[in-house]
Write a protein that holds these residues in place. Structure first.
Motif, PDB file in Angstrom:
ATOM      1  N   GLU A   1       7.258   1.176  -4.856  1.00  0.00           N
ATOM      2  CA  GLU A   1       6.062   1.587  -5.587  1.00  0.00           C
ATOM      3  C   GLU A   1       4.803   0.975  -4.983  1.00  0.00           C
ATOM      4  OE1 GLU A   1       4.830   2.437 -10.132  1.00  0.00           O
ATOM      5  OE2 GLU A   1       5.883   0.556  -9.780  1.00  0.00           O
ATOM      6  N   THR A   2       4.885  -0.282  -4.570  1.00  0.00           N
ATOM      7  CA  THR A   2       3.742  -0.923  -3.914  1.00  0.00           C
ATOM      8  C   THR A   2       3.368  -0.169  -2.643  1.00  0.00           C
ATOM      9  OG1 THR A   2       4.316  -3.118  -4.793  1.00  0.00           O
ATOM     10  CG2 THR A   2       2.931  -3.052  -2.817  1.00  0.00           C
ATOM     11  N   ALA A   3       4.373   0.230  -1.876  1.00  0.00           N
ATOM     12  CA  ALA A   3       4.115   0.985  -0.649  1.00  0.00           C
ATOM     13  C   ALA A   3       3.500   2.346  -0.958  1.00  0.00           C
ATOM     14  CB  ALA A   3       5.406   1.153   0.151  1.00  0.00           C
TER      15      ALA A   3
ATOM     16  N   THR B   1       1.722   3.160  -3.561  1.00  0.00           N
ATOM     17  CA  THR B   1       0.341   2.933  -4.004  1.00  0.00           C
ATOM     18  C   THR B   1      -0.581   2.742  -2.806  1.00  0.00           C
ATOM     19  OG1 THR B   1       1.066   1.962  -6.098  1.00  0.00           O
ATOM     20  CG2 THR B   1      -1.177   1.451  -5.372  1.00  0.00           C
ATOM     21  N   ARG B   2      -0.160   1.947  -1.825  1.00  0.00           N
ATOM     22  CA  ARG B   2      -0.946   1.767  -0.597  1.00  0.00           C
ATOM     23  C   ARG B   2      -1.139   3.098   0.114  1.00  0.00           C
ATOM     24  NH1 ARG B   2       2.601  -1.208   2.618  1.00  0.00           N
ATOM     25  NH2 ARG B   2       1.189  -0.625   4.304  1.00  0.00           N
ATOM     26  N   TRP B   3      -0.112   3.887   0.139  1.00  0.00           N
ATOM     27  CA  TRP B   3      -0.139   5.207   0.768  1.00  0.00           C
ATOM     28  C   TRP B   3      -1.140   6.123   0.050  1.00  0.00           C
ATOM     29  CZ3 TRP B   3       5.225   8.077   0.304  1.00  0.00           C
ATOM     30  CH2 TRP B   3       5.120   9.397   0.763  1.00  0.00           C
ATOM     31  N   ARG B   4      -1.107   6.115  -1.264  1.00  0.00           N
ATOM     32  CA  ARG B   4      -2.028   6.957  -2.042  1.00  0.00           C
ATOM     33  C   ARG B   4      -3.471   6.535  -1.860  1.00  0.00           C
ATOM     34  NH1 ARG B   4      -0.189   7.823  -8.188  1.00  0.00           N
ATOM     35  NH2 ARG B   4      -1.838   9.370  -8.016  1.00  0.00           N
ATOM     36  N   GLU B   5      -3.699   5.234  -1.659  1.00  0.00           N
ATOM     37  CA  GLU B   5      -5.063   4.704  -1.587  1.00  0.00           C
ATOM     38  C   GLU B   5      -5.527   4.466  -0.156  1.00  0.00           C
ATOM     39  OE1 GLU B   5      -4.880   1.214  -4.004  1.00  0.00           O
ATOM     40  OE2 GLU B   5      -4.696   2.342  -5.901  1.00  0.00           O
ATOM     41  N   ALA B   6      -4.736   4.844   0.812  1.00  0.00           N
ATOM     42  CA  ALA B   6      -5.060   4.590   2.221  1.00  0.00           C
ATOM     43  C   ALA B   6      -6.393   5.238   2.596  1.00  0.00           C
ATOM     44  CB  ALA B   6      -3.947   5.122   3.119  1.00  0.00           C
ATOM     45  N   GLU B   7      -7.174   4.523   3.380  1.00  0.00           N
ATOM     46  CA  GLU B   7      -8.480   5.029   3.805  1.00  0.00           C
ATOM     47  C   GLU B   7      -8.440   5.638   5.198  1.00  0.00           C
ATOM     48  OE1 GLU B   7     -11.396   1.988   3.291  1.00  0.00           O
ATOM     49  OE2 GLU B   7     -11.145   1.910   1.106  1.00  0.00           O
ATOM     50  N   SER B   8      -7.294   5.590   5.826  1.00  0.00           N
ATOM     51  CA  SER B   8      -7.126   6.219   7.139  1.00  0.00           C
ATOM     52  C   SER B   8      -5.720   6.776   7.228  1.00  0.00           C
ATOM     53  CB  SER B   8      -7.358   5.209   8.269  1.00  0.00           C
ATOM     54  OG  SER B   8      -6.298   4.271   8.314  1.00  0.00           O
ATOM     55  N   ILE B   9      -5.540   7.752   8.117  1.00  0.00           N
ATOM     56  CA  ILE B   9      -4.203   8.315   8.263  1.00  0.00           C
ATOM     57  C   ILE B   9      -3.243   7.282   8.833  1.00  0.00           C
ATOM     58  CG2 ILE B   9      -4.606   9.288  10.564  1.00  0.00           C
ATOM     59  CD1 ILE B   9      -2.577  10.884   7.651  1.00  0.00           C
ATOM     60  N   ALA B  10      -3.746   6.367   9.663  1.00  0.00           N
ATOM     61  CA  ALA B  10      -2.876   5.320  10.205  1.00  0.00           C
ATOM     62  C   ALA B  10      -2.343   4.433   9.085  1.00  0.00           C
ATOM     63  CB  ALA B  10      -3.634   4.482  11.233  1.00  0.00           C
TER      64      ALA B  10
ATOM     65  N   ALA C   1       2.172   2.910   5.353  1.00  0.00           N
ATOM     66  CA  ALA C   1       2.718   2.738   4.008  1.00  0.00           C
ATOM     67  C   ALA C   1       3.867   3.714   3.752  1.00  0.00           C
ATOM     68  CB  ALA C   1       1.612   2.936   2.970  1.00  0.00           C
ATOM     69  N   ALA C   2       3.754   4.935   4.272  1.00  0.00           N
ATOM     70  CA  ALA C   2       4.843   5.901   4.118  1.00  0.00           C
ATOM     71  C   ALA C   2       6.077   5.425   4.871  1.00  0.00           C
ATOM     72  CB  ALA C   2       4.405   7.277   4.622  1.00  0.00           C
ATOM     73  N   GLU C   3       5.876   4.843   6.041  1.00  0.00           N
ATOM     74  CA  GLU C   3       7.001   4.267   6.798  1.00  0.00           C
ATOM     75  C   GLU C   3       7.686   3.178   5.980  1.00  0.00           C
ATOM     76  OE1 GLU C   3       7.266   0.980  10.185  1.00  0.00           O
ATOM     77  OE2 GLU C   3       6.351   2.822  10.939  1.00  0.00           O
ATOM     78  N   THR C   4       6.892   2.331   5.341  1.00  0.00           N
ATOM     79  CA  THR C   4       7.465   1.265   4.516  1.00  0.00           C
ATOM     80  C   THR C   4       8.320   1.849   3.399  1.00  0.00           C
ATOM     81  OG1 THR C   4       5.591  -0.197   4.966  1.00  0.00           O
ATOM     82  CG2 THR C   4       6.932  -0.705   3.037  1.00  0.00           C
ATOM     83  N   ALA C   5       7.788   2.840   2.690  1.00  0.00           N
ATOM     84  CA  ALA C   5       8.527   3.444   1.582  1.00  0.00           C
ATOM     85  C   ALA C   5       9.826   4.064   2.081  1.00  0.00           C
ATOM     86  CB  ALA C   5       7.668   4.502   0.890  1.00  0.00           C
ATOM     87  N   LEU C   6       9.754   4.782   3.192  1.00  0.00           N
ATOM     88  CA  LEU C   6      10.950   5.418   3.751  1.00  0.00           C
ATOM     89  C   LEU C   6      12.010   4.379   4.104  1.00  0.00           C
ATOM     90  CD1 LEU C   6      10.999   8.289   6.365  1.00  0.00           C
ATOM     91  CD2 LEU C   6      12.468   6.296   6.664  1.00  0.00           C
ATOM     92  N   ASN C   7      11.604   3.337   4.807  1.00  0.00           N
ATOM     93  CA  ASN C   7      12.564   2.315   5.230  1.00  0.00           C
ATOM     94  C   ASN C   7      13.195   1.590   4.048  1.00  0.00           C
ATOM     95  OD1 ASN C   7      12.279   2.815   7.973  1.00  0.00           O
ATOM     96  ND2 ASN C   7      10.693   1.278   8.266  1.00  0.00           N
ATOM     97  N   LEU C   8      12.420   1.360   3.003  1.00  0.00           N
ATOM     98  CA  LEU C   8      12.954   0.670   1.824  1.00  0.00           C
ATOM     99  C   LEU C   8      13.980   1.533   1.086  1.00  0.00           C
ATOM    100  CD1 LEU C   8       9.671  -0.937   0.427  1.00  0.00           C
ATOM    101  CD2 LEU C   8      11.574  -2.136   1.541  1.00  0.00           C
TER     102      LEU C   8
END
Length: 204
Positions: free
Chosen positions: A52-54, A56-65, A70-77
């Motif tokens: 969920e933390t990942a 949230t970071r993904w939803r609030e990201a200010e750049s595609i990088a 953050a999406a990579e983190t969520a996927l790996n977890l």
């Protein structure tokens, strides 16, 4: 691999996405009552917290990088080191969400955190999404859902496991260079994180 996925969703609307997203296949509220009330799988819940933390970071990201990281983190977890596409999915030279054990089983049937007892009926239905006797088949289905997804054909509801849907939305975000699209995909992932948490904490 991710760069080869078709994620051309410029005309995609949030309303359109939500029409096929969320717990439409499985109703966690209607799932059978747990046989072990009050007993929870703390390790799995902590993993869901991290996912969920990942997200949230993904939803609030200010750049595609940042969204990709953050999406990579969520996927790996979700998948763990023995799951599909684990690793440096965004190609930045490091692995975000570096874990050994996934929330879900690995490709060869390695035990996931969600399988650790106690496993109540809601976890069976919403998190595991049924039997994992054929883990390669289960992950092949998830990969196919990503590969065949289009803005007009949402394939994610075909996945009974809500963490697998998180995997799917993260995969699509990693394939996109559009920050608005990535944010929309994160919104869908958040729905499935919440369903997964409720399966562990509020099965009734």
């Amino acid at each position: 691999m991710y760069r080869q996925l078709a994620a051309s969703a410029a005309a995609l609307s949030l309303v359109g996405l939500l029409s096929g997203c969320g717990p439409s296949n499985v109703d966690p509220v209607a799932s059978p009552a747990s046989n072990s009330p009050g007993v929870i799988n703390q390790a799995a819940i902590e993993r869901i917290d991290d996912i969920e933390t990942a997200v949230t970071r993904w939803r609030e990201a200010e750049s595609i990088a940042d969204a990709h990281g953050a999406a990579e983190t969520a996927l790996n977890l979700v998948v763990g080191a023995d799951g599909p596409n684990y690793g440096d999915a965004d190609g930045d030279g490091k692995i975000s969400g570096d874990v050994v054990e996934g929330l879900l089983p690995g490709l060869a049937g390695e035990v996931g955190l969600a399988q650790t007892p106690p496993v109540n009926p809601c976890v069976e239905a919403d998190v595991l999404g049924g039997s994992w006797e054929d883990p390669q088949g289960r992950w092949a289905q998830a990969l196919a859902a990503v590969d065949t997804w289009t803005p007009s054909k949402n394939t994610m509801p075909a996945l009974a496991s809500h963490p697998q849907r998180v995997f799917g939305w993260a995969s699509l975000a990693l394939a996109s260079d559009d920050l608005n699209e990535a944010h929309e995909y994160a919104g869908h992932a958040q729905i499935h994180v919440e369903v997964s948490r409720n399966a562990f904490e509020d099965c009734n």
